[in-house]
Structure formats: structure tokens, C-alpha cells
Design an enzyme around this catalytic site. Structure first.
Site, PDB file in Angstrom:
ATOM      1  N   PHE A 180      68.353 -20.737  32.666  1.00 53.56           N
ATOM      2  CA  PHE A 180      68.397 -22.186  32.515  1.00 53.56           C
ATOM      3  C   PHE A 180      67.030 -22.724  32.139  1.00 53.56           C
ATOM      4  O   PHE A 180      66.015 -22.365  32.738  1.00 53.56           O
ATOM      5  CB  PHE A 180      68.853 -22.848  33.815  1.00 53.56           C
ATOM      6  N   LEU A 233      64.823 -19.711  36.013  1.00 52.66           N
ATOM      7  CA  LEU A 233      64.698 -21.152  35.828  1.00 52.66           C
ATOM      8  C   LEU A 233      63.391 -21.446  35.097  1.00 52.66           C
ATOM      9  O   LEU A 233      62.307 -21.174  35.620  1.00 52.66           O
ATOM     10  CB  LEU A 233      64.710 -21.880  37.175  1.00 52.66           C
ATOM     11  N   GLU A 234      63.510 -21.958  33.895  1.00 54.02           N
ATOM     12  CA  GLU A 234      62.336 -22.383  33.129  1.00 54.02           C
ATOM     13  C   GLU A 234      62.304 -23.911  33.173  1.00 54.02           C
ATOM     14  O   GLU A 234      63.034 -24.579  32.445  1.00 54.02           O
ATOM     15  CB  GLU A 234      62.420 -21.859  31.697  1.00 54.02           C
ATOM     16  N   LEU A 235      61.461 -24.442  34.051  1.00 55.14           N
ATOM     17  CA  LEU A 235      61.463 -25.876  34.318  1.00 55.14           C
ATOM     18  C   LEU A 235      60.212 -26.531  33.730  1.00 55.14           C
ATOM     19  O   LEU A 235      59.444 -25.908  33.016  1.00 55.14           O
ATOM     20  CB  LEU A 235      61.561 -26.102  35.824  1.00 55.14           C
TER      21      LEU A 235
END
Length: 483
Positions: A203, A226-228
Site C-alpha cells: 500500500f 506500507l509506503e506512507l
């Protein structure tokens, strides 16, 4: 105990039929081919590369339509070029990545045993794509997933409707649906998609949505990458020329009109350098963009984002900030959501501009006297996705490297580290978890399977009961050797 992958009992009946059926189709196909060969994986990667090359103009135009105005040069440079290059790198390195690796044995297992690891595909990978770099953020993780031998379902953003429809149209011409399937946001809702029992979910998006994705994945014990986002700081050191810093920082901040998760979110300048920075910035910006409406400068993605950014500016002004509009050319086209790059001075943490990721062409500036001030401020805030330092002082570089934490680091450059295929990319804390790109991407979508093979003679036979006598003496000797 694990449920049988071919059973539909772990999929809720209220999920859309196409999303559910395609997941089961890919799951069954994976079970029928658990370990694609090197050549099969290379063929998938070559086909993916061919899909990009043969449809490059249509893909670039689709992104332009989704933005209303997206610099086609920037799409070709930051998305098409980097993806095509990343795929070719993976093809060349894949044989090495797939090679089993020998591991050392403990004292009790020699003399003739063996131990090694080898990577296996995890299965079906779900990829959730943001709108800001929608080609790259679909293809880059897919490159790692295909290199690792997986199948994939990809859900595009609501703001990428033209691109999503194009991918959905062209993908079946290159891959069967049991290998790769694209979904528009209307095809499959975000909660629906991330609630499927994938073998891995990748994501990219905001920390707030990332928490929801992780909660959905937890119900199926699905691992996540998770790449936020986050507020990535940049520090210009006293030794670094202001003009050079301006040229490099503005390149990063103007790219995609600041709509990049790794762009410079706020800037630390040494006290006394702000006026010089403003003068140089005004000169550089207007040289590069004499007409902000000519298509070289990207639009804000939608009206709600444009209004949000205008509200961020208004809030800062109401709380005492000073806004410096660097652009002096023709009036920006507000109807097309063209928003010039602005510097924001006299800021504080009570302002919205310092409370969440900006995701636009606004650059807040703080001043500092000592490096300790900078480290203290960065450490008091959530961990950023990137940290940038402009300095040629090696000791100062090492100080910042060892006293800050971030997903990645750029020295004398911002954003560009994202395009280095052999560097892992990923966040930490509030900015994400897990890595991809290159070998780390291959590992993310692989199960590194450990294997131990016992030899004809077992060392453990010397330690069998009854323990009195030789077994006890041998164990005592081994413990002394390790003391």
C-alpha cells in the site's frame, strides 16, 4: 493452523463477484505453479516492459487527463523511464537473486549436514496505488512481485480513472487475468480490496489510510508493506552555497507541483540566509518556468486538493506567517488548478502547514543557529520518509546521519534517491514499514525458505541420553569453547 488456499470460506460473501472470483482464480493458478522458473519470470518481466513501451504515449496522456495538466516530460522521466529501467535491472539481476544461499551450521550439526535458503513466491500480491505517480507506483512494486514469481491484483486510485481504465483495457492483451488484474476504484472499494486474504499487501498512501489497511490485513494475518508520507525535513548547512541549494531544492519542490511523498516538506536555513535564499529562488524559478500555464508545470490533482492548499495558506497568514510568491509570469490558471511555488516564513507548529504533509508547492522555512536545534526538532516529530542535508562537511553529514531517523536520506540532493534501483526504499514509524526496489523488493515478495539437510553422520548422536559420561563431557567442552 492455516486454511486451505483453494477454499472460498475465508472470503466474505458481500465482496463484488469480479474481485472475489479473480482473487480465487489467481490463488488457484499460484497453487498450480508454486515456483516459476527463472525464464518464466524473465518472460513476465519482459512482457511487462513491452506493455509499457508499446503503450507509452497512451499511458502518459491518461495521466495528463487525470491531472487536467500533468507535465508529460515529468511523467516520461519520473515514471516511464524509471519503470522501464527498473524492469531491465531486475531481469539482469534475477538469476543472482534466485540463487540458493549456503548458511553456516551450528556446532551440534556438523560434520556432514548442510543448510541453505532459497526464495519462493508468496502467492497473490495485492497492490494499492496512489494517484500522484500512478504508473510508477503500480509498476515498481509489480516488478518486484513478478521477479519473485507472484501473481498480482492492482487497485488504482479514484483520481486515476483514465489510467485505471487504460491499464484494465491493455493488461489482458499481455497477461492472463490469473497472472495480473487491474481494478478501477469503482470496480472494488478500498476496504473490500484490502480485506481479501492476499499473501501480501503493498500500500502507498497516507498514514491515516495505512492504519486502516493494516487493520484489514490483520484479520487475515496478511503481511503488509506500507509506503506512507510524512513531513520530510531539509537542512542547508552553513558551508553550502545558497545558489546551488536553491537550484537543487526547487527542482525537487516544483516537480509534480510538490505532490510527492518524498519532496522537501519544510526547510531549515542558517540564520541570516533567508533573504539570499528568497532572491535566488525567485530568479531560479522564473528562469525555469517563465509561463506556469504552458504545460511544463503540473496542476494540483483535483479541486478539493486545490482548496485544501489554499486553506493551508490562509491559515498560515491568519496566524502570522508571511507568504512569498516566487512566480512573476502570467497569471496562474486557477480554473486548471495551477498553483505556483511559494515560500512561507514566520511559521510555527500551531499552523496547519506544519501539522501534516503539505503535498503541494508550498515550502515553509525555519531558521536555526545550531545543528542540535535541528536534531531536536526533527526528533520531536513523527519519523519522516526522507531526510535531506545540503553540506560538503563530512563530519556534519555523519552527525545528522547518526542523530536522526528517517526512511531514506539524500545528501546534496532531494527525491532522487527514490530512483536508485539498487537502494531499498521504505519508511519507518509513521512513514511506513517494509522495503521495495531492487533486491529488497524481490525479498519483500518472497518467502526466504530455510532448509536443513542432515548428513549420514549426526553430531547430535554424541549428545544422546544417558547424559552421564561422554555426552556431559562433550557438552561441557562445547560450552567452554563458546564462553
Amino acid at each position: 493452523m492455516t486454511s486451505c488456499p483453494s477454499s472460498p470460506t475465508n472470503i466474505n460473501s458481500d465482496k463484488p463477484a469480479d474481485c472475489q472470483s479473480l482473487f480465487l482464480l489467481q490463488q488457484a493458478a499460484h497453487r498450480n505453479q508454486l515456483n516459476p522458473t527463472l525464464e518464466q519470470r524473465r518472460d513476465d518481466l519482459r512482457t511487462l516492459h513491452r506493455m509499457l513501451v508499446e503503450n507509452s504515449e497512451a499511458l502518459v496522456e491518461a495521466v495528463n487527463q487525470d491531472y487536467g495538466c500533468r507535465s508529460k516530460f515529468e511523467t516520461r522521466m519520473t515514471e516511464m523511464l524509471t519503470c522501464q529501467d527498473g524492469i531491465l535491472d531486475a531481469i539482469n539481476a534475477l538469476k543472482k537473486w534466485m540463487k540458493p544461499r549456503k548458511r553456516h551450521l551450528d556446532m551440534g550439526q556438523f560434520p556432514l549436514a548442510k543448510a541453505w535458503t532459497f526464495p519462493q513466491p508468496v502467492g497473490v500480491v495485492g497492490i494499492v496505488v496512489p494517484w500522484n505517480f500512478p504508473i510508477a507506483m503500480a509498476i515498481a512494486p509489480l516488478t518486484g512481485a513478478f521477479a519473485a514469481g507472484n501473481r498480482s491484483m492492482i487497485r488504482m486510485s479514484l483520481n486515476s480513472s483514465h489510467l485505471a481504465r487504460l491499464f484494465k483495457e491493455i493488461s489482458p492483451k499481455y497477461f492472463p487475468l490469473d497472472k495480473l488484474a487491474f481494478f478501477t476504484a469503482d470496480d472494488c472499494g478500498g476496504n473490500t480490496f484490502t480485506s481479501l486474504p492476499f499473501d501480501h499487501i503493498f500500500f502507498t498512501g497516507s498514514p491515516e489510510t495505512g492504519k486502516l489497511v493494516m487493520a484489514n490485513a490483520a484479520a487475515n494475518l496478511t503481511p503488509v508493506t506500507l509506503e506512507l508520507g510524512g513531513k520530510s525535513p531539509c537542512v542547508v548547512a552553513p558551508d553550502y552555497p545558497i545558489r546551488k541549494a536553491v537550484e537543487r531544492i526547487l527542482w525537487a519542490k516544483m516537480l509534480n507541483a510538490g505532490q510527492i511523498c518524498t519532496t522537501v516538506d519544510y526547510l531549515f536555513l542558517p540564520e541570516g540566509k533567508v533573504d539570499e535564499f528568497i532572491r535566488e529562488a525567485r530568479t531560479v524559478l522564473n528562469q525555469r518556468v517563465p509561463n506556469i500555464n504552458n504545460g511544463d508545470y503540473s496542476a494540483i490533482i483535483d479541486q478539493s486538493s486545490y482548496l485544501r492548499l489554499q486553506g493551508v495558506l490562509a491559515d498560515a497568514l491568519n496566524k502570522g506567517a508571511k507568504v512569498i510568491d516566487l512566480y512573476s509570469g502570467p497569471q496562474p490558471d486557477a480554473e486548471r488548478r495551477i498553483m505556483p511555488t511559494c515560500l512561507v516564513l514566520n511559521i510555527n507548529d500551531d499552523m496547519h502547514i506544519m501539522q501534516r504533509e503539505i503535498f503541494g508547492p508550498l515550502l515553509p522555512i525555519l531558521t536555526y543557529k545550531t545543528r542540535e536545534e535541528v536534531v531536536q526538532y526533527v526528533g520531536d516529530h513523527p519519523r519522516p520518509l526522507a531526510f535531506y542535508l545540503y553540506s560538503d562537511d563530512r563530519a556534519l553529514r555523519d552527525y545528522y546521519l547518526h542523530n536522526t531517523i528517517s526512511g531514506g536520506v539524500g545528501i546534496n540532493e532531494a527525491v532522487a534517491h527514490v530512483g536508485v534501483h539498487d537502494l531499498p526504499f521504505g519508511g519507518t514509524g509513521n512513514s511506513g514499514m517494509g522495503h521495495y526496489h531492487g533486491y529488497e523488493g524481490f525479498l519483500t515478495f518472497s518467502k526466504l525458505r530455510p532448509v536443513f539437510q542432515q548428513g549420514p553422520i549426526r553430531g547430535i548422536d554424541m549428545l544422546q541420553p544417558p547424559y552421564a559420561g561422554w555426552p556431559n563431557r562433550i557438552l561441557n567442552l562445547m560450552l567452554r569453547l563458546k564462553s
